[in-house]
Design an enzyme around this catalytic site. Sequence first.
Site, mmCIF file in Angstrom:
data_model
loop_
_atom_site.group_PDB
_atom_site.id
_atom_site.type_symbol
_atom_site.label_atom_id
_atom_site.label_comp_id
_atom_site.label_asym_id
_atom_site.label_seq_id
_atom_site.Cartn_x
_atom_site.Cartn_y
_atom_site.Cartn_z
ATOM 1 N N SER A 214 0.852 -1.192 0.000
ATOM 2 C CA SER A 214 0.000 0.000 0.000
ATOM 3 C C SER A 214 0.883 1.235 0.000
ATOM 4 C CB SER A 214 -0.928 -0.010 1.217
ATOM 5 O OG SER A 214 -0.200 -0.228 2.416
ATOM 6 N N GLY A 216 -0.321 4.637 0.035
ATOM 7 C CA GLY A 216 -1.011 5.867 0.391
ATOM 8 C C GLY A 216 -1.648 6.527 -0.817
ATOM 9 N N GLY A 219 -1.706 4.843 -4.280
ATOM 10 C CA GLY A 219 -2.454 3.624 -4.536
ATOM 11 C C GLY A 219 -1.776 2.390 -3.979
ATOM 12 N N ASP A 246 -5.309 -2.684 6.209
ATOM 13 C CA ASP A 246 -6.042 -3.914 6.514
ATOM 14 C C ASP A 246 -7.204 -4.088 5.539
ATOM 15 O OD1 ASP A 246 -4.324 -3.949 8.729
ATOM 16 O OD2 ASP A 246 -5.774 -2.845 9.946
#
Length: 302
Positions: A214, A216, A219, A246
Site C-alpha cells: 500500500s 497511500g 495507490g 487492513d
Amino acid sequence: MIASVTLNPAVDYTVALSDSLETGTVARSDDHRYDAGGKGINVSKYLVELEVETLATGVAGGFLGRYLLERLSTQQIAADFVDIDGETRLNTTVLGPDGEYKINQSGPRVSRLAVDEIIDTLCEHDPKTVVLAGSLPAGVGPETIDRLAKAGPWETVVDMGGETLTALEAEYALCKPNLEELAAATGRRIDGVQSAIAAAEALRAEGFDRVVASLGSDGAVMATPDRTLHAPAADVDVVDTVGAGDALLAGVLASRSRRESDAAALRSGVAVASRVVSVSGTRAPSLADVRDERDAIAVSAY
C-alpha cells in the site's frame, strides 16, 4: 475460510476534536468511539462485510480483552481467542483540525504456551488461509511467525513490520507491507510508483509468492510471479487512515478466495480501502456495492 491471527490486539479509541491541541488547555469532545482493533481483527471485520467466511483468533486479556470480545460478538464476527494474564492494549487516535495523532500501547507478553493454544485453535477450525498480522508483542519473534505458518496445511499471509519480513524463513503466499515497511524490508529509498514496483519485486524474490504494497496517495502495487501491477488511489475524501492497509488486504483476499485474477484482486483491495478511509475509526462501513467502485479502477501492468 480465512482465519486472522492477531497476537497483539487492541481496543481502538478514536476521538475527534474541533479545536487544536494546546499545552496547558483541556480539550473536550462529544465525538468519540471504541472499536475492537488490531490488524488481523480489522481484516476479519472487512471480510465479514465482503461476505467471506472468517474467524478471528489471537490472545486477549483483562477488562479490555473482555470488551474486545464483546465488541466482536456484537458485530457478529466469529472469534475464538486464547485467554492470557496480561492486559489487552488501548490504542488512541486523535483527529484534530491540524492533523492526526496516534498513541499505541506496547501490549502484554505472549507465552509459547499461548501460541500452542492458537495453533490448536487453527487446527480445530481448519482454515484454507491464515492471516498473521500486526505488531509482535513481547515474547514473540519472527521464529514464532514461521512456526505458525508451518503448523498446518493452510496458506499463510503475513502483514508485519519490515524488519520482521526480512527475518522470516517459512513459505508465504502473500505479504502486505505499507510504503515504510517495504522500504525497511528492502533497504531501498522509495519516492514514487516505479521505485515501489522495484522494491516489491525485490521483496517477492526473498520468498513471498506475492507482495501487495500500500502506497497511500499513490495507490497500491502487487508483485506476482508473472508481472507487477499498479492501481492508483481512488479520489475520495479521506477522514481517517486507520485500517486502510487492513482493508486493502481484506479486499485482495476476498477476491482471491473467489479465484479472481490478480488485477481484479488489486482493484478490489483499493476499492475497499477507499471506502474505509472515508469513515472514522476502524468500524467496517457497508461494502455491499464496493464491486461497482472496483470496476472503475484502472490497473497498469509492468
